[in-house]
Motif scaffolding. Structure first.
Motif, PDB file in Angstrom:
ATOM      1  N   ALA A   1       0.443  -1.527   0.051  1.00 17.72           N
ATOM      2  CA  ALA A   1      -0.166   0.051  -0.144  1.00 17.72           C
ATOM      3  C   ALA A   1       0.787   0.883  -0.030  1.00 17.72           C
ATOM      4  CB  ALA A   1      -0.622  -0.172   1.011  1.00 17.72           C
ATOM      5  N   ASP A   2       0.267   2.177  -0.245  1.00 15.00           N
ATOM      6  CA  ASP A   2       0.453   3.746  -0.581  1.00 15.00           C
ATOM      7  C   ASP A   2       0.437   4.768   0.759  1.00 15.00           C
ATOM      8  OD1 ASP A   2       2.589   5.772  -1.252  1.00 15.00           O
ATOM      9  OD2 ASP A   2       0.889   6.489  -3.424  1.00 15.00           O
ATOM     10  N   TYR A   3       1.275   5.207   1.599  1.00 13.75           N
ATOM     11  CA  TYR A   3       1.342   6.050   2.247  1.00 13.75           C
ATOM     12  C   TYR A   3       0.720   7.138   2.758  1.00 13.75           C
ATOM     13  CZ  TYR A   3       1.123   1.938   5.048  1.00 13.75           C
ATOM     14  OH  TYR A   3       1.403   0.520   6.440  1.00 13.75           O
ATOM     15  N   GLN A   4       0.290   8.186   2.504  1.00 15.93           N
ATOM     16  CA  GLN A   4       0.081   9.676   2.302  1.00 15.93           C
ATOM     17  C   GLN A   4       0.625  10.724   3.978  1.00 15.93           C
ATOM     18  OE1 GLN A   4      -2.833  11.407   0.708  1.00 15.93           O
ATOM     19  NE2 GLN A   4      -4.188  10.961   2.211  1.00 15.93           N
ATOM     20  N   TYR A   5       1.509  11.936   4.545  1.00 22.18           N
ATOM     21  CA  TYR A   5       1.656  12.379   5.986  1.00 22.18           C
ATOM     22  C   TYR A   5      -0.169  13.523   5.218  1.00 22.18           C
ATOM     23  CZ  TYR A   5       3.308  14.928   9.285  1.00 22.18           C
ATOM     24  OH  TYR A   5       3.742  14.951  10.510  1.00 22.18           O
ATOM     25  N   THR A   6      -0.486  13.202   6.906  1.00 25.96           N
ATOM     26  CA  THR A   6      -1.388  14.677   6.377  1.00 25.96           C
ATOM     27  C   THR A   6      -0.771  15.408   7.758  1.00 25.96           C
ATOM     28  OG1 THR A   6      -3.290  13.380   5.987  1.00 25.96           O
ATOM     29  CG2 THR A   6      -3.664  14.639   6.869  1.00 25.96           C
ATOM     30  N   GLU A   7      -0.638  17.092   8.106  1.00 29.15           N
ATOM     31  CA  GLU A   7      -0.576  17.671   8.723  1.00 29.15           C
ATOM     32  C   GLU A   7      -1.324  17.751   9.895  1.00 29.15           C
ATOM     33  OE1 GLU A   7       2.027  19.017   9.731  1.00 29.15           O
ATOM     34  OE2 GLU A   7       3.245  19.224   7.881  1.00 29.15           O
TER      35      GLU A   7
ATOM     36  N   GLY B   1      -2.159  19.664  12.338  1.00 27.36           N
ATOM     37  CA  GLY B   1      -3.237  22.004  12.884  1.00 27.36           C
ATOM     38  C   GLY B   1      -2.929  22.127  14.043  1.00 27.36           C
ATOM     39  N   VAL B   2      -2.152  23.412  14.094  1.00 24.85           N
ATOM     40  CA  VAL B   2      -1.503  23.530  14.941  1.00 24.85           C
ATOM     41  C   VAL B   2      -1.339  23.483  16.491  1.00 24.85           C
ATOM     42  CG1 VAL B   2      -0.888  26.653  16.548  1.00 24.85           C
ATOM     43  CG2 VAL B   2      -2.262  26.000  14.033  1.00 24.85           C
ATOM     44  N   LEU B   3      -2.681  22.848  16.969  1.00 26.03           N
ATOM     45  CA  LEU B   3      -2.961  22.295  18.120  1.00 26.03           C
ATOM     46  C   LEU B   3      -2.311  21.104  18.135  1.00 26.03           C
ATOM     47  CD1 LEU B   3      -6.594  22.997  19.204  1.00 26.03           C
ATOM     48  CD2 LEU B   3      -4.462  24.312  19.743  1.00 26.03           C
ATOM     49  N   ASP B   4      -2.076  20.139  17.419  1.00 20.72           N
ATOM     50  CA  ASP B   4      -1.317  19.284  17.453  1.00 20.72           C
ATOM     51  C   ASP B   4      -0.584  19.058  16.171  1.00 20.72           C
ATOM     52  OD1 ASP B   4      -0.393  16.269  17.498  1.00 20.72           O
ATOM     53  OD2 ASP B   4      -2.298  15.192  17.330  1.00 20.72           O
ATOM     54  N   PRO B   5       0.441  19.635  16.225  1.00 24.27           N
ATOM     55  CA  PRO B   5       1.829  19.484  15.369  1.00 24.27           C
ATOM     56  C   PRO B   5       2.532  18.272  14.641  1.00 24.27           C
ATOM     57  CG  PRO B   5       2.939  20.218  16.971  1.00 24.27           C
ATOM     58  CD  PRO B   5       1.481  20.084  16.986  1.00 24.27           C
ATOM     59  N   ARG B   6       2.324  17.177  15.269  1.00 25.81           N
ATOM     60  CA  ARG B   6       2.576  16.205  15.081  1.00 25.81           C
ATOM     61  C   ARG B   6       2.717  15.947  13.215  1.00 25.81           C
ATOM     62  NH1 ARG B   6       1.226  12.804  20.044  1.00 25.81           N
ATOM     63  NH2 ARG B   6      -0.774  13.818  19.645  1.00 25.81           N
ATOM     64  N   GLY B   7       1.180  15.722  13.219  1.00 25.56           N
ATOM     65  CA  GLY B   7       0.566  14.782  12.083  1.00 25.56           C
ATOM     66  C   GLY B   7       0.404  13.450  12.098  1.00 25.56           C
ATOM     67  N   TYR B   8       0.241  13.645  11.235  1.00 25.96           N
ATOM     68  CA  TYR B   8      -0.226  11.528  10.996  1.00 25.96           C
ATOM     69  C   TYR B   8       0.293  10.958   9.527  1.00 25.96           C
ATOM     70  CZ  TYR B   8      -4.325  12.284   9.685  1.00 25.96           C
ATOM     71  OH  TYR B   8      -5.938  12.619   8.832  1.00 25.96           O
ATOM     72  N   TRP B   9       0.293   9.580   9.659  1.00 23.92           N
ATOM     73  CA  TRP B   9       0.572   8.712   8.260  1.00 23.92           C
ATOM     74  C   TRP B   9      -0.398   7.612   7.939  1.00 23.92           C
ATOM     75  CZ3 TRP B   9       4.424   9.373   4.815  1.00 23.92           C
ATOM     76  CH2 TRP B   9       5.547   9.951   4.699  1.00 23.92           C
ATOM     77  N   SER B  10      -0.723   8.014   7.138  1.00 24.26           N
ATOM     78  CA  SER B  10      -2.096   6.619   6.782  1.00 24.26           C
ATOM     79  C   SER B  10      -2.692   6.377   5.330  1.00 24.26           C
ATOM     80  CB  SER B  10      -3.322   7.896   6.958  1.00 24.26           C
ATOM     81  OG  SER B  10      -4.089   8.891   6.442  1.00 24.26           O
ATOM     82  N   TRP B  11      -3.189   4.987   5.180  1.00 21.36           N
ATOM     83  CA  TRP B  11      -3.120   4.976   3.783  1.00 21.36           C
ATOM     84  C   TRP B  11      -3.044   6.210   2.754  1.00 21.36           C
ATOM     85  CZ3 TRP B  11      -6.315  -0.157   4.580  1.00 21.36           C
ATOM     86  CH2 TRP B  11      -5.257  -1.243   5.850  1.00 21.36           C
TER      87      TRP B  11
END
Length: 214
Positions: A156-162, A164-174
């Motif tokens: 599978a391919d993944y993408q990174y999503t920011e 926002g300001v309150l949680d700057p860590r972001g996350y990876w998902s399919w």
């Protein structure tokens, strides 16, 4: 095979959970067909850079019983700056982005049970940034399952999503090709509701010969 879960709650149950289920073969439009990649060639999943190098059937002793295991072997590099996992039940880890193409005539679909990094005599479930790691992904075989001479694995391919300001860590998902909604019961909370699953974009199909270890 569960990208990070995010829940929109309601009184009765979770309405939206981004999770994964085993990808069902078929149903892909021609434009969505993943590329055919030779064993040992690197596949860029964005979250992982993966070389699938082999497959084997072996037996292990588990709780006093002998269990047949299908093992998919890979070299995996984590290109991010954070440690990623190889296997877990509810996290965005390497094994959740691998899917076996499986024919019903070969018996019950193998069940994913673990994925371990291996370095000498050390076993671990962490992928350190930019460190190529040998990973063995394990699938438990039912008694009626016949493993063919070759197995095809989709990645599978993944993408990174920011976040926002309150949680700057972001996350990876399919990276989503589509979505599928089903009525399910959460095994932890026992609450029921509509659950939406990501149908991931698949970037590669790799066909591996299977060896049998005696």
């Amino acid at each position: 095979m569960h990208p990070r879960a995010r829940v929109a709650g309601c009184a009765a149950a979770a309405v939206l959970i981004i999770v994964g289920a085993l990808w069902a073969t078929g149903g892909l439009d021609p434009a969505d067909t993943p590329a055919r990649v030779a064993p040992g060639k690197e596949v860029d999943q964005h979250l992982f850079r993966t070389k699938l190098v082999g497959a084997q059937v072996t037996t292990i002793k588990k709780f006093g019983q002998t269990t047949r295991i299908l093992v998919i072997n890979a070299w995996v590099t984590n290109p991010t700056r954070e440690t990623q996992g190889t296997y877990a039940l509810d996290d965005n880890v390497f094994a959740h982005g691998m899917f076996l193409h499986w024919k019903t005539q070969d018996g019950p679909r193998p069940k994913p049970v673990d994925a371990q990094g291996i370095a000498g005599d050390t076993l671990f479930r962490a992928l350190q940034p930019r460190l190529p790691t040998y990973v063995a992904v394990q699938y438990e075989l039912a008694s009626g399952t016949r493993v063919p001479d070759h197995v095809t694995v989709a990645l599978a391919d993944y993408q990174y999503t920011e976040s926002g300001v309150l949680d700057p860590r972001g996350y990876w998902s399919w990276r989503a090709r589509g979505y599928e909604t089903r009525f399910e019961t959460n095994p932890l909370t026992h609450k029921s509701g509509q659950v939406t699953h990501i149908i991931p974009v698949l970037v590669a199909n790799v066909t591996l010969p299977v060896t049998v270890k005696r």
